[in-house]
Design an enzyme around this catalytic site. Sequence first.
Site, short mmCIF file in Angstrom:
data_model
loop_
_atom_site.label_atom_id
_atom_site.label_comp_id
_atom_site.label_asym_id
_atom_site.label_seq_id
_atom_site.Cartn_x
_atom_site.Cartn_y
_atom_site.Cartn_z
N GLY A 11 -5.28 2.85 2.72
CA GLY A 11 -5.32 1.46 3.20
C GLY A 11 -6.63 0.75 3.00
N ASN A 13 -7.26 -1.23 0.58
CA ASN A 13 -6.90 -2.62 0.21
C ASN A 13 -6.43 -3.40 1.43
OD1 ASN A 13 -7.08 -3.19 -2.81
ND2 ASN A 13 -6.26 -1.10 -2.72
N MET A 88 3.70 3.25 -2.42
CA MET A 88 4.06 4.11 -3.55
C MET A 88 5.57 4.37 -3.63
SD MET A 88 1.10 4.23 -4.79
CE MET A 88 0.86 5.48 -6.04
N LEU A 91 10.75 -0.51 -5.45
CA LEU A 91 11.71 -1.36 -4.74
C LEU A 91 12.79 -1.83 -5.71
CD1 LEU A 91 9.08 -3.40 -2.72
CD2 LEU A 91 10.65 -1.68 -1.78
N HIS A 107 -2.50 -2.85 -8.86
CA HIS A 107 -2.34 -1.62 -9.64
C HIS A 107 -3.66 -1.30 -10.35
CE1 HIS A 107 -0.24 1.50 -11.84
NE2 HIS A 107 -0.91 1.11 -12.90
C1 GAR Z 1 -4.95 1.42 -4.92
O1 GAR Z 1 -6.01 1.64 -5.81
C2 GAR Z 1 -3.78 0.78 -5.62
O2 GAR Z 1 -4.15 0.01 -6.73
C3 GAR Z 1 -2.98 1.98 -6.04
O3 GAR Z 1 -3.09 2.88 -4.97
C4 GAR Z 1 -4.37 2.72 -4.38
C5 GAR Z 1 -4.18 2.67 -2.87
O4 GAR Z 1 -5.40 2.68 -2.21
N1 GAR Z 1 -1.61 1.61 -6.30
C6 GAR Z 1 -0.88 2.14 -7.26
O5 GAR Z 1 -1.25 3.04 -7.99
C7 GAR Z 1 0.51 1.52 -7.40
N2 GAR Z 1 1.15 1.95 -8.59
P1 GAR Z 1 -5.52 2.19 -0.69
O6 GAR Z 1 -4.40 2.87 0.10
O7 GAR Z 1 -6.86 2.71 -0.26
O8 GAR Z 1 -5.43 0.71 -0.66
#
Ligand code: GAR
Length: 200
Positions: A11, A13, A88, A91, A107
Amino acid sequence: MKVGVLVSGSGTNLQALLDAETRGELAPGAIDVVISNRPGVKALERAAAAGKRHVVVDHKHYTDRAAFEDALLAQLAGIDVIVLAGFMRVLTHHFVNRFPLRIVNTHPSLLPAFPGVDAPAQAIAYGVKVSGVTVHFVDTSLDGGPIIAQVPVPVEPGDDAAALHHRIQREEHRLLPQVVQRLAARRLSCEGRHVVERAE
Ligand code: GAR
């Protein structure tokens, strides 16, 4: 504009979005709910610490994708904009068609290169010299919706997937809140695959 954030893990982001909201940089967007498909993740702690409504909709408790997505939709009643922030699960049209041009995903690659899981590891394995972050509208393809914004991140000699992902995340933590603000302000629209932005 009520924002729902879907998460699966750490989390960071989500934290960037919460911090932007605290600084007044998400308005007219306001985070209303955080939903995780996995119990016990750090993202839920972050939502709780920020005083945000947070719920677990565990995909393992549902027999099929439609039932899982119905449970998500029930928690998202009244939500205007959805942000997939490290969510992840793929949908289906059942969910996506309810929110046309109102779901964004971040992404950790320059799409269309390296969709799916472990994008930084894919970039390292391929040997690219530049990767980055993409924020895009979500359609029913895998990381294939119209691209809203991208920031390149050079691959440094000796980088492993973790080091590259760490530097990509520094950029995505800046980029994602900016895009969500622009979406909440209704400044983004689409002409085919081309995302068009209205000036403020
Ligand atoms: C992020 O870097 C996001 O871009 C990636 O997972 C990470 C989650 O980090 N998403 C993907 O790979 C989607 N295909 P977070 O939980 O610390 O935000």
